[in-house]
Structures are given as structure tokens and as C-alpha cells.
Design an enzyme around this catalytic site. Structure first.
Site, short mmCIF file in Angstrom:
data_model
loop_
_atom_site.label_atom_id
_atom_site.label_comp_id
_atom_site.label_asym_id
_atom_site.label_seq_id
_atom_site.Cartn_x
_atom_site.Cartn_y
_atom_site.Cartn_z
CG PHE A 233 4.43 9.36 2.34
CD1 PHE A 233 5.31 10.59 2.08
CD2 PHE A 233 3.28 9.47 2.94
CE1 PHE A 233 4.86 11.81 2.39
CE2 PHE A 233 2.61 11.05 2.77
CZ PHE A 233 3.58 11.94 2.70
CG HIS B 59 10.93 3.90 -0.58
ND1 HIS B 59 10.74 4.03 0.49
CD2 HIS B 59 11.96 4.79 -0.85
CE1 HIS B 59 11.24 4.87 1.24
NE2 HIS B 59 11.99 5.56 0.23
CD GLU C 134 5.45 -3.27 -1.25
OE1 GLU C 134 6.04 -2.23 -1.88
OE2 GLU C 134 5.95 -3.55 -0.04
CG ASP D 2 -16.24 -5.15 -7.68
OD1 ASP D 2 -17.20 -4.25 -7.88
OD2 ASP D 2 -15.61 -5.75 -8.71
#
Length: 254
Positions: free
Chosen positions: A63, A65, A100, A114
């Protein structure tokens, strides 16, 4: 399900900053500081991972953009028992860069996990949060609370549409006013605000090129702000939904 419709929003310079933290063993921190993590330079890899994450936000979140990124930066701070990540994301778009910035931080922290999972089984991502955002509607939108408006329109249907938008903005109606809005009829304007008129025309054309020629005019007459709208429901809705919040800004700067 659907995304939020941002068609009527204005493209503005926007920025968001986010923060995250992962807790590590002191022994792991020592390896990071000495650049002895087997997979390589953790700090630089973490910065790159954050940038990559910011770029992929629109693909990861259905959802959200997809918007252009003009600037992404990651800062990594290595402490005694934790590592902190700060992100800054900036660009010109119709919606903000919060997701973002948050995705950049989250991806960066996952990269730390990781790269260190074989060294440290006690790692905990403790916090991810938005620090600040700017450039959106909240920065320039002003309501019309207490502003007196004189609204003139021969067409009652169009008048009702404009009246509803003005009421929603908080305006009151009066004969003697500081804001005069006319639908269809011209009012005398002593000084047109050409820069705003050009922006309105550009956005208007991009939305519907077939309606070009039906101009929206904005300017000053003595101490009152004048807005002249064409007799078009589409144009009236476009103006108030996209530029309604700017009216209050103009009146405040007068």
C-alpha cells in the site's frame, strides 16, 4: 483493498528521518569496531543495505506508493553494547518519505543481524521509530477559522459545492469580507498572484488537458483576497481539494 488516492496532492519537497537500535554482545561490538566480522565491513555494508531498503520500499509494502528518492543517507553509531542507525530520506513527491526512512533503518538493522548471526545469538532489534518528517500538508495547510468569506455564484448547485468546502475549512460567510470568491463572474483584481496562478494552471492541465482555457484566477483587491472560479464542478473541486489549504497561508502573509 486499495492504496490511498493522492491524485489531488501537491508535489513538494519532503523529508523523513528514522532511528533504530540493535543490542549486541560486547564481544560482537569489539569485532565490528576492529573490522573483524567474517563477512566484511559491517558498518559500510549496513549503510548500503539501508539505502537499498529505502529504494525497495514500494515493492515491499503493497500500500506504499513508489516515489522518487532524491537523497538517502545512513549513519551508523557503534556503542558498547548496541549499534544505532539513523536514516534521512528526501525527495519531491505527493506523499511523504516516512516509510522509506523506516524501511532504510529496518533493512540496515537486519543486515547487522545477518552479518553477526553466526557470532551472536543474543541479538535483539530493540527499537525502530520515526524521528521527524517535514514538507507535507501539515507544513503549509492553514484552515480558514475566523475568516469571513463573500461567496457569489448564480448556479446554486456550484455555490453549494464551494460553500461545503469553505465550511469544512472553517470559514464563515459575510457581505463584508477579507476573502471574495466568485464562480463565473469576474471581480476586479488589482494585483494578480501570477506565480500561484501558473502552478494551478499546470496542475489543472496535467489532470485534464481538455479543460484548458477555463482559468482560475487569484489576486488582491485592496485588502481582500479575490478568487475567481469557472462554472465547472470539476474545476471547483480540483481547486479546493488541491489548493484549498493555501488560501489561509495567503491571508496570513498579507
Amino acid at each position: 483493498m486499495r492504496t490511498v488516492d493522492i491524485t489531488t496532492k501537491i508535489e513538494t519537497l519532503r523529508e523523513a528521518k528514522a532511528y533504530g537500535r540493535i543490542r549486541l554482545k560486547p564481544e560482537t561490538v569489539k569485532l565490528i569496531k576492529e573490522n573483524k566480522v567474517p563477512k566484511g565491513n559491517l558498518v559500510e555494508a549496513t549503510k548500503l543495505s539501508g539505502i537499498f531498503g529505502a529504494k525497495k520500499t514500494g515493492e515491499l509494502l503493497p500500500f506504499c506508493h513508489p516515489i522518487p528518492l532524491d537523497f538517502v543517507a545512513l549513519e551508523v553509531k557503534v556503542n558498547e553494547d548496541n549499534l544505532e542507525v539513523f536514516s534521512t530520506v528526501r525527495g519531491i513527491a505527493r506523499t511523504g518519505y516516512e516509510m522509506e526512512a523506516l524501511t532504510a533503518v529496518t533493512t540496515a538493522l537486519l543486515n547487522v543481524y545477518d552479518m553477526c548471526k553466526a557470532l551472536d545469538d543474543s541479538m535483539v532489534i530493540e527499537e525502530v521509530k520515526l524521528l521527524e518528517k517535514s514538507g507535507g500538508k501539515s507544513d503549509w495547510f492553514r484552515r480558514l477559522d475566523g475568516v469571513k468569506v463573500n461567496l457569489h455564484a448564480e448556479n446554486e448547485g456550484l455555490r453549494k459545492i464551494a460553500e461545503d468546502y469553505l465550511k469544512e475549512l472553517g470559514a464563515t460567510f459575510a457581505e463584508e469580507a477579507e476573502l471574495y470568491i466568485s464562480i463565473g463572474d469576474n471581480l476586479p483584481i488589482n494585483k494578480e498572484i501570477r506565480s500561484l496562478e501558473r502552478v494551478i494552471s499546470l496542475y489543472d492541465f496535467r489532470r485534464n488537458p481538455k479543460e484548458v482555457g477555463k482559468e482560475i484566477r487569484v489576486g488582491w483587491s485592496d485588502d481582500a483576497l479575490i478568487i475567481i472560479l469557472p462554472e465547472s464542478e470539476e474545476k471547483i473541486r480540483f481547486f479546493f481539494e488541491t489548493f484549498g489549504g493555501i488560501i489561509g497561508n495567503l491571508l496570513c502573509r498579507r
